[in-house]
Enzyme design. Structure first.
Site, mmCIF file in Angstrom:
data_model
loop_
_atom_site.group_PDB
_atom_site.id
_atom_site.type_symbol
_atom_site.label_atom_id
_atom_site.label_comp_id
_atom_site.label_asym_id
_atom_site.label_seq_id
_atom_site.Cartn_x
_atom_site.Cartn_y
_atom_site.Cartn_z
ATOM 1 N N ASP A 46 0.939 -1.144 0.013
ATOM 2 C CA ASP A 46 0.012 -0.248 -0.139
ATOM 3 C C ASP A 46 0.994 1.379 -0.150
ATOM 4 O O ASP A 46 1.612 1.401 0.553
ATOM 5 C CB ASP A 46 -0.808 -0.023 1.340
ATOM 6 C CG ASP A 46 -1.884 0.804 1.188
ATOM 7 O OD1 ASP A 46 -2.850 1.081 0.358
ATOM 8 O OD2 ASP A 46 -1.954 1.854 2.297
ATOM 9 N N GLU B 277 1.707 -0.745 -5.162
ATOM 10 C CA GLU B 277 0.589 0.397 -5.330
ATOM 11 C C GLU B 277 1.307 1.827 -5.288
ATOM 12 O O GLU B 277 1.600 2.305 -4.355
ATOM 13 C CB GLU B 277 -0.612 0.535 -4.334
ATOM 14 C CG GLU B 277 -1.621 1.128 -4.760
ATOM 15 C CD GLU B 277 -2.243 2.258 -3.676
ATOM 16 O OE1 GLU B 277 -3.315 2.988 -3.948
ATOM 17 O OE2 GLU B 277 -1.455 2.455 -2.770
HETATM 18 C C1 NOJ Z 1 -4.488 2.819 -0.827
HETATM 19 C C2 NOJ Z 1 -5.552 1.591 -0.767
HETATM 20 O O1 NOJ Z 1 -6.134 1.125 -1.458
HETATM 21 C C3 NOJ Z 1 -6.673 2.470 0.070
HETATM 22 O O2 NOJ Z 1 -8.095 1.777 -0.041
HETATM 23 C C4 NOJ Z 1 -6.122 3.285 1.197
HETATM 24 O O3 NOJ Z 1 -7.250 4.279 1.519
HETATM 25 C C5 NOJ Z 1 -5.020 4.117 1.053
HETATM 26 N N1 NOJ Z 1 -4.233 3.440 0.026
HETATM 27 C C6 NOJ Z 1 -4.619 4.520 2.430
HETATM 28 O O4 NOJ Z 1 -3.934 3.421 2.933
#
Ligand code: NOJ
Length: 582
Positions: free
Chosen positions: A248, A308
């Site tokens: 993440d 991500e």
């Molecule tokens: C990306 C995640 O996919 C999302 O759902 C989340 O709110 C943010 N990162 C913060 O962790």
């Protein structure tokens, strides 16, 4: 923050980090292993180190997938109970969004213990059973790792709050004094993705940084405890048997915190391509991920990781190096409208970027952060999705049939591409975004933090319909945590299973065929007006008709079509249809 573009989303009230997690040192691994092999996977270890390169990975958002105990919240046993469904679907792997103990300020992306399961979702033993069940069916399992921030209920943050400014406990996070004559203004102009300042003031005059909700304090990755603890967490899950991680906010861990803090007033700006942003996509990330990689590689086969990272496309290969995380998401397909030239551009760039590194590229049409693609493609081009959601999905009106036809075609296009495809639970049922959730049920922190100017992402997270009738449409219990619309009944898995031409059957056939047809990671473009048309090694091809007129079937043998019914004679490809043929 634009809904279409951000990695962001939701929040409800908090409950303290349930079992007093021990962030460092203490090992509570119940499967000690002399060598870091996958203890949980011992019965059916999956050995191909390259399994992820062209995998179809199915994202499970655990709270909304299947509820085994009827409390309205999906859980780990619920996932295990549906493993046969996932195997039949034909995916290669599952990605589990966070299931860790969490006060749910952001749907679980606020973790209060990185090495446990939220008691509402189950236990570590349940997770072990899930891993074993997945492996026994030949499915890999990856879990979400959330390293940019913890929950404010994580023991470390509680210790930091109890400690004095300048203390070692505060050094694990990012605390600063305010600016202005009386330090009454935040330390910098940095904004939270969820709205408002990214800084929150404490009564003792220190401010702390949170790039997301105030309940998600950012960690200081220059702190050795932080680094060591995540290495411990990675080993923990590897030893439990998971095959890898979705990382993440992978572009956010390293920050330039030298004083004075540099201005970065809009987190959603396009980032510079030289790594010079103070908050994102900095070169120092490499050192962090090299340490992780060393741990990944102590496992056999090595753990995989997918970043991500909302970084400029030309910088994504940095995350995807074999010395780094190994793979990075590209979200470009998810932000592309129905246009053959735009699709072709995005695909060409994705493949070119991947070819500069050792990884394959990734394709995503839907996930838990964005409006579902069956809905996006049913709206007129250029519709501002945030405003549309705020109007409960009425203006402009949605053409649901068109959206579903294009979504099915886009999925077939994606599944024909080289690289790995990430699918989001429910897209195989053709689920639309639920744009008119009652406002009092909204749980995304975006809703409150923006003063109700943005609704957020709940519409993609509505619990799945498994049966066409019954309480919670088979999700479990009579009151799922987000209400399902009546229209979900006819989209239920049971209503589609075995029905020729249903979206579920289309996904099943496509995923099975994809496995059979998959070959070298390359494609050759064919110029067909208004179409996305390419050939793959082995002599098969995919054609998506984005134009207004039917085009002739390009091959002699039809393999699969997204609009024609199975068995129907096919001589042309309709508008908004994809065919695979050879
Ligand atoms: C990306 C995640 O996919 C999302 O759902 C989340 O709110 C943010 N990162 C913060 O962790």
């Amino acid at each position: 923050m634009s809904h279409a573009q951000t990695p962001s989303t939701p929040r409800p009230p908090a409950q303290p980090g349930a079992r007093g997690a021990q962030p460092t040192e203490t090992r509570d691994v119940r499967h000690p292993s002399s060598r870091p092999e996958r203890a949980g996977a011992a019965s059916a270890r999956l050995t191909d180190p390259d399994w992820w390169r062209q995998a179809a990975v199915y994202q499970v958002y655990p709270r909304s997938f299947a509820d085994s105990d009827g409390d309205g919240i999906g859980d780990i046993r619920g996932v295990t109970s549906r493993l046969d469904y996932l195997k039949d679907l034909g995916v290669d792997a599952l990605w589990l969004s966070p299931f860790y103990p969490s006060p749910l300020a952001d749907g679980g992306y606020d973790v209060s213990d990185y090495r446990d399961v939220d008691p509402r979702l189950g236990t570590l033993d349940d997770l072990r059973d899930l891993v074993a069940g997945a492996h026994a069916r030949g499915l890999h399992l990856i879990v979400d790792l959330v390293p940019n921030h913890t929950s404010d209920q994580h023991p470390w943050f509680r210790q930091a709050l109890a400690a004095a400014p300048g203390s070692a406990a505060r050094d694990r996070y990012i605390f600063r004094r305010g600016t202005g004559p009386n330090e009454e203004a935040p330390p910098s102009d940095w904004m939270s993705h969820f709205g408002g300042s990214a800084w929150t003031l404490l009564p003792d005059g220190d401010w702390y940084l949170h790039l997301f909700a105030a309940e998600q304090p950012d960690l200081n990755w220059e702190n050795r405890d932080v680094r060591a603890d995540f290495l411990h967490t990675i080993r923990f899950w590897g030893e439990l048997g998971v095959d890898g991680f979705r990382v993440d906010v992978a572009h956010g861990l390293a920050k330039d915190l030298t004083e004075p803090l540099r201005s970065q007033p809009n987190l959603d700006n396009v980032l510079p391509s030289d790594g010079s942003d103070p908050l994102y996509d900095r070169d120092e990330l490499e050192n962090i991920y090299a340490e992780w990689r060393a741990v990944f590689n102590t496992f056999t086969p090595p753990l995989m990781a997918v970043a991500e990272a909302w970084a400029p496309a030309e910088r994504l290969p940095r995350y995807a190096r074999a010395t780094s995380l190994g793979q990075a998401f590209s979200f470009d397909l998810a932000t592309t409208e129905w246009d053959s030239a735009a699709f072709r551009r995005v695909i060409t760039t994705g493949l070119a970027d991947a070819s500069r590194g050792e990884a394959t590229t990734t394709w995503v049409l839907s996930n838990h952060d964005i409006v579902r693609h069956a809905t996006r493609f049913g709206l007129p081009a250029g519709t501002p999705l945030d405003a549309w959601l705020l109007g409960d999905g009425t203006e402009p009106p949605l053409d649901q049939a068109l959206g579903l036809a294009r979504a099915r075609a886009a999925t077939l296009m994606m599944l024909a591409l080289p690289g790995s495809a990430y699918l989001f639970q429910g897209e195989e049922l053709g689920l639309p975004e639920v744009a008119d959730l009652p406002r009092e049920t909204l749980a995304d922190p975006i809703w409150e933090r923006t003063g109700h100017a943005l609704k957020g992402r709940d519409g993609a997270r509505v619990p799945l319909p498994w049966t066409a009738s019954g309480p919670g449409l088979g999700f479990g219990g009579s009151a799922p945590w987000l209400p399902q619309p009546a229209s979900f009944a006819e989209l239920a898995a049971s209503a589609q299973a075995g029905v020729p031409g249903s979206t579920l059957e289309l996904y099943r056939r496509a995923l099975r065929l994809r496995r059979e047809l998959q070959g070298p990671e390359s494609l050759e473009w064919v110029d067909t007006a208004d179409c996305v048309h390419f050939r793959r090694p082995g002599g098969w091809q995919s054609l998506t008709n984005c134009g207004e007129h039917a085009v002739a079937l390009p091959g002699r043998e039809l393999l699969l079509a997204s609009a024609h019914l199975p068995g129907e004679p096919v001589t042309v490809v309709y508008p908004n249809e994809t065919v695979w043929c050879r």
